[in-house]
Design an enzyme around this catalytic site. Sequence first.
Site, PDB file in Angstrom:
ATOM      1  CG  HIS A  19      25.494 163.293  92.915  1.00 43.49           C
ATOM      2  ND1 HIS A  19      25.984 162.227  92.186  1.00 43.49           N
ATOM      3  CD2 HIS A  19      25.053 164.193  91.989  1.00 43.49           C
ATOM      4  CE1 HIS A  19      25.867 162.474  90.904  1.00 43.49           C
ATOM      5  NE2 HIS A  19      25.299 163.661  90.754  1.00 43.49           N
ATOM      6  CG  ASP A  66      27.100 159.367  93.830  1.00 38.81           C
ATOM      7  OD1 ASP A  66      26.327 159.884  94.668  1.00 38.81           O
ATOM      8  OD2 ASP A  66      27.212 159.774  92.665  1.00 38.81           O
ATOM      9  CB  SER A 148      23.902 162.511  88.010  1.00 39.18           C
ATOM     10  OG  SER A 148      24.982 163.394  87.795  1.00 39.18           O
TER      11      SER A 148
END
Length: 233
Positions: A19, A66, A148
């Site tokens: 992402h 992801d 992230s």
Amino acid sequence: TLIMDVPRSFRRFFLTANHCGLNVGNAPSSVVFWNYESLTCGALSGGSLAQNQTGAIFRVARADVDVALIELEDTPAAAFNVFYSGWDRSGTVPSGNVGIHHPSGDEKAISFNDDPLTTSNSCIGSGGSNTHWHIANWEDGITEPGSSGSGIWDPVNKKLVGFLSGGLSSCSSPAEFDCYGKFSVAWDGSTAATRLRDWLDPLGQGPMTVDGANPSDRFLSINNVTKAEGNSG
């Protein structure tokens, strides 16, 4: 996270989250910074962005777990003293975990969870079912947006087991959860463009774990072999 491959070739594989938006088009212009950390432990300030490099080749992307994998075009300078992380693809439940990350894009931080991880679906709506490790809360430290793609390590064997997708953990909500894509799930996939094993285990040797290493370990090994051969004569 810079990660080791099975042949221990020190190919420059860099693991992050899907992402984060890397793709074939923008990977060549990506910039990697090394050793962006505070001068004083506990103070998120004073870090330098001077150690950096540009350019990568896009290798893997998969939405449900992801994960994204790029290969840096150039070897990091020896002065950067980089470390290629080991990993564990067994899927064995860690008794806790350690996360190293850049909360809100700040200098490097570390977080500790003392409880066994549990399996969960993706917490960011990427469609993953049983693809993630769930951390109910952190005992020491937190993550924030900007963390992230950062890794978590099993504190027992010190090997990477996941990469951050998201969650509600923040300085204002330190008791909230996070979810990390499982390295074990990302290992396999339908094609080479959606799985890690083709790149990290190109010869199909199949180990469950790989140790990490500093590039200087490779040269020490070569020197030792050369010396041994010379002595044998």
